[in-house]
Design a protein around this motif. Structure first.
Motif, PDB file in Angstrom:
ATOM      1  N   THR A  18       1.205   0.710   4.638  1.00 44.42           N
ATOM      2  CA  THR A  18       0.339   1.266   3.157  1.00 44.42           C
ATOM      3  C   THR A  18       1.345   2.338   1.844  1.00 44.42           C
ATOM      4  O   THR A  18       0.558   2.322   0.910  1.00 44.42           O
ATOM      5  CB  THR A  18      -0.828   2.586   4.184  1.00 44.42           C
ATOM      6  N   TYR A  19       2.682   1.860   2.814  1.00 38.91           N
ATOM      7  CA  TYR A  19       3.033   2.600   1.847  1.00 38.91           C
ATOM      8  C   TYR A  19       3.042   2.090   0.110  1.00 38.91           C
ATOM      9  O   TYR A  19       3.506   2.901  -0.511  1.00 38.91           O
ATOM     10  CB  TYR A  19       5.453   2.858   1.674  1.00 38.91           C
ATOM     11  N   PRO A  20       3.658   0.622   0.304  1.00 41.26           N
ATOM     12  CA  PRO A  20       3.255  -0.398  -0.918  1.00 41.26           C
ATOM     13  C   PRO A  20       2.738   0.335  -2.062  1.00 41.26           C
ATOM     14  O   PRO A  20       2.575  -0.056  -3.915  1.00 41.26           O
ATOM     15  CB  PRO A  20       3.307  -1.023  -0.231  1.00 41.26           C
ATOM     16  N   VAL A  21       0.911   0.804  -2.028  1.00 40.69           N
ATOM     17  CA  VAL A  21       0.514   1.144  -3.135  1.00 40.69           C
ATOM     18  C   VAL A  21       0.874   2.359  -3.717  1.00 40.69           C
ATOM     19  O   VAL A  21       0.686   2.015  -4.688  1.00 40.69           O
ATOM     20  CB  VAL A  21      -1.507   1.463  -1.892  1.00 40.69           C
ATOM     21  N   GLN A  22       2.178   2.902  -3.288  1.00 38.75           N
ATOM     22  CA  GLN A  22       2.715   4.095  -3.996  1.00 38.75           C
ATOM     23  C   GLN A  22       3.975   3.644  -4.642  1.00 38.75           C
ATOM     24  O   GLN A  22       4.035   3.722  -5.867  1.00 38.75           O
ATOM     25  CB  GLN A  22       3.302   5.576  -3.018  1.00 38.75           C
ATOM     26  N   LEU A  23       4.385   2.627  -4.280  1.00 42.04           N
ATOM     27  CA  LEU A  23       5.142   1.951  -5.548  1.00 42.04           C
ATOM     28  C   LEU A  23       4.339   1.273  -6.221  1.00 42.04           C
ATOM     29  O   LEU A  23       4.059   0.633  -7.467  1.00 42.04           O
ATOM     30  CB  LEU A  23       5.762   0.792  -4.585  1.00 42.04           C
ATOM     31  N   LEU A  24       3.346   0.413  -6.051  1.00 39.30           N
ATOM     32  CA  LEU A  24       1.816  -0.207  -7.240  1.00 39.30           C
ATOM     33  C   LEU A  24       1.994   1.353  -8.164  1.00 39.30           C
ATOM     34  O   LEU A  24       2.514   0.677  -9.424  1.00 39.30           O
ATOM     35  CB  LEU A  24       1.333  -1.055  -6.522  1.00 39.30           C
ATOM     36  N   VAL A  25       1.434   2.388  -8.323  1.00 36.18           N
ATOM     37  CA  VAL A  25       0.942   3.594  -8.893  1.00 36.18           C
ATOM     38  C   VAL A  25       2.154   3.440  -9.814  1.00 36.18           C
ATOM     39  O   VAL A  25       2.474   3.977 -11.026  1.00 36.18           O
ATOM     40  CB  VAL A  25       0.782   4.306  -7.969  1.00 36.18           C
ATOM     41  N   THR A  26       3.319   3.791  -9.250  1.00 34.60           N
ATOM     42  CA  THR A  26       5.226   3.318  -9.949  1.00 34.60           C
ATOM     43  C   THR A  26       5.134   3.038 -10.347  1.00 34.60           C
ATOM     44  O   THR A  26       5.691   3.150 -12.021  1.00 34.60           O
ATOM     45  CB  THR A  26       5.514   4.104  -8.417  1.00 34.60           C
ATOM     46  N   GLY A  27       4.944   1.362  -9.574  1.00 34.43           N
ATOM     47  CA  GLY A  27       4.873   0.403 -11.292  1.00 34.43           C
ATOM     48  C   GLY A  27       4.263   0.378 -11.868  1.00 34.43           C
ATOM     49  O   GLY A  27       4.528  -0.049 -13.921  1.00 34.43           O
TER      50      GLY A  27
END
Length: 301
Positions: free
Chosen positions: A156-165
Motif C-alpha cells: 500500500t505504501y507506493p500510493v504515497q510515493l505516486l502522489v509524491t511523484g
C-alpha cells in the motif's frame, strides 16, 4: 433512488467525520514542503516561492487524499465491522454507491485540474488514483495482503510515493523544480517522515490478534525502533540533499534537533504503562519537519 442533494449532504458529513482538518493541514504542508525542498536542492541559487500551479497541486492532493480515504472506507469494510463499528459505511450514514459517485467526480476534477498544468501531471495523478483502486482488488484477491500488516505496508505504501511523484513531476513541468536526480531523492525525506508516524500510530504494548498493528509483527520495542529509524532516515536524507554546512543559517540544521520529538515519544511509551504509543509526538515531528522544510526553501537560497 436517493435525492442528489441528500446524497451530497451525506458525503459532506462523511468528509467531516473521516477527513478531519489535520488531514487537510497535512496535505497542504506536504505539497509545500515537498515542492519547496525539491526546488531548494535542484536550484539552490534562487529562492522558492509558491505559484498558482502550487495552489492547483495543493487542491488536487487534498481531494485525492479524500478519494483514497473513500477507497479505504470500502476496502476495509469487513475489518471495520469488527474493529470500528462506528464508521460511516458500517453504520449506513453513507452508502458505497454514494462514495463511488463522489470518487468519480473527484477523479475527474483531479485529472482535469492537473491537465491544466501539464500532461505529465494528469498522467501521474491518474496513476496514483488507479493504484489506490488496484489496492482494493489486491486485498480482495489475496488474504495475505489483508491480514499481514508488513505485506500490507509493502503493497500500500507506493500510493504515497505516486502522489509524491505527482507533485515533483508537475513542479518540474511548470518550472518550480529542475529535472535532476535530487528531485527524486527528496521522496526519501517524506517517506521517512510518513512511515515514522505510520509505525507509531499502530504500535501497542498489548498483542491484539486480528488487529492490524505493527507491534503484532515486530513487538512493541521493534515497532518503536522502526518508527525512530524512519525519523532518522528522513532527517539524514534531508541533510544529505540540503547540505546545511554550505549555509550560515541555523535553520539549515534544524531538522536534526527535531529528532528529539520522536525520541521523547518513544521514551515515554517504553517507560510508561499506557497500552498504546502516544500519537502526539509523531504528529508534531511530521508537522514541525514540514514547516522547517518550507522555511528552508523560502529563506536559505
Amino acid at each position: 433512488m436517493r435525492n442528489p442533494l441528500t446524497s451530497a449532504a451525506r458525503i459532506v458529513r462523511f468528509t467531516a467525520v473521516m477527513y478531519k482538518p489535520h488531514y487537510l493541514l497535512y496535505g497542504v504542508l506536504w505539497v509545500l514542503a515537498l515542492e519547496g525542498t525539491a526546488s531548494l536542492v535542484t536550484q539552490p541559487e534562487s529562492a522558492w516561492r509558491p505559484t498558482g500551479a502550487t495552489l492547483v497541486r495543493i487542491v488536487v492532493v487534498a481531494f485525492v487524499l479524500l478519494y483514497l480515504r473513500m477507497v479505504d472506507e470500502q476496502k476495509d469494510l469487513e475489518y471495520d465491522r469488527v474493529h470500528n463499528p462506528d464508521r460511516p459505511l458500517v453504520t449506513g450514514a453513507v452508502s458505497a454507491v454514494e462514495l463511488r459517485v463522489a470518487m468519480g467526480l473527484i477523479a475527474l476534477g483531479a485529472i482535469v485540474g492537473s491537465l491544466a498544468l501539464s500532461a505529465g501531471s494528469a498522467v501521474m495523478i491518474a496513476v496514483a488514483m488507479a493504484y489506490g483502486l488496484a489496492l482494493w482488488g489486491l486485498e480482495w484477491l489475496f488474504a495475505t495482503v489483508r491480514t499481514d500488516i508488513m505485506v500490507n505496508l509493502f503493497v500500500t505504501y507506493p500510493v504515497q510515493l505516486l502522489v509524491t511523484g505527482y507533485v515533483v513531476v508537475s513542479a518540474i513541468d511548470t518550472g518550480e523544480v529542475r529535472a535532476q536526480w535530487q528531485a527524486a531523492a527528496v521522496a526519501g525525506v517524506f517517506a521517512g517522515a510518513f512511515l515514522q508516524f505510520e509505525f507509531a500510530r499502530k504500535t501497542s504494548r498489548e498483542r491484539r490478534p486480528g488487529e492490524l498493528l505493527y507491534s503484532n509483527a515486530l513487538g512493541a520495542r521493534g515497532s518503536t525502533a522502526a518508527s525512530l529509524l524512519c525519523a532518522v532516515a528522513a532527517v539524514l536524507c534531508d541533510i544529505a540533499l540540503v547540505r546545511p554546512w554550505e549555509y550560515s543559517s541555523l535553520l539549515a540544521w534544524l531538522p536534526a534537533p527535531l529528532l528529539l520529538i520522536p525520541a521523547f515519544g518513544a521514551l515515554k511509551f517504553l517507560r510508561g504503562d499506557r497500552a498504546d504509543y502516544p500519537p502526539l509526538p509523531a504528529v508534531v515531528f511530521v508537522l514541525a519537519l514540514y514547516l522547517t522544510l518550507i522555511g528552508q526553501a523560502l529563506t536559505l537560497p
